[in-house]
Design an enzyme around this catalytic site. Sequence first.
Site, short mmCIF file in Angstrom:
data_model
loop_
_atom_site.label_atom_id
_atom_site.label_comp_id
_atom_site.label_asym_id
_atom_site.label_seq_id
_atom_site.Cartn_x
_atom_site.Cartn_y
_atom_site.Cartn_z
N ASN A 13 0.94 -1.14 0.26
CA ASN A 13 -0.12 -0.11 0.14
C ASN A 13 0.92 1.06 0.03
OD1 ASN A 13 -2.54 -1.27 0.07
ND2 ASN A 13 -2.21 -1.75 2.19
N CYS A 14 0.19 2.20 -0.12
CA CYS A 14 0.70 3.68 -0.46
C CYS A 14 1.67 3.98 0.95
CB CYS A 14 -0.10 4.70 -0.64
SG CYS A 14 0.79 6.26 -1.19
N PRO A 15 2.93 4.45 0.79
CA PRO A 15 3.58 4.97 -0.18
C PRO A 15 4.79 3.97 -1.00
CG PRO A 15 4.54 5.55 1.66
CD PRO A 15 3.68 4.84 2.19
N CYS A 85 0.04 10.17 -1.34
CA CYS A 85 -0.81 8.84 -1.35
C CYS A 85 -2.27 9.47 -1.52
CB CYS A 85 -0.90 8.04 0.14
SG CYS A 85 0.65 7.33 0.21
#
Length: 86
Positions: A13-15, A85
Amino acid sequence: MNFDKELDARGLNCPLPILRAKKALAEVASGQVLKILSTDPGSVKDFAAFAKQTGNELLSTAEAGGEFTFFMKKNNKRNLTGANCS
């Protein structure tokens, strides 16, 4: 599409997909293409913003079965972090 290096960022998941892409782009020469695989739905907007902020060219974006594929061409115009994000 032809590519020079592949980055598997599925499950991240971000980042992290952006940060891993930044690292992978640093390892290829200007003009080379990085293929990125991701399962993070926010990565569509994230990679578009990353390309705009860094000067790299987002050649294509595709989605199939919840998996996103990006092709990004390295361009040495700028080299900013670009981890925003969505």
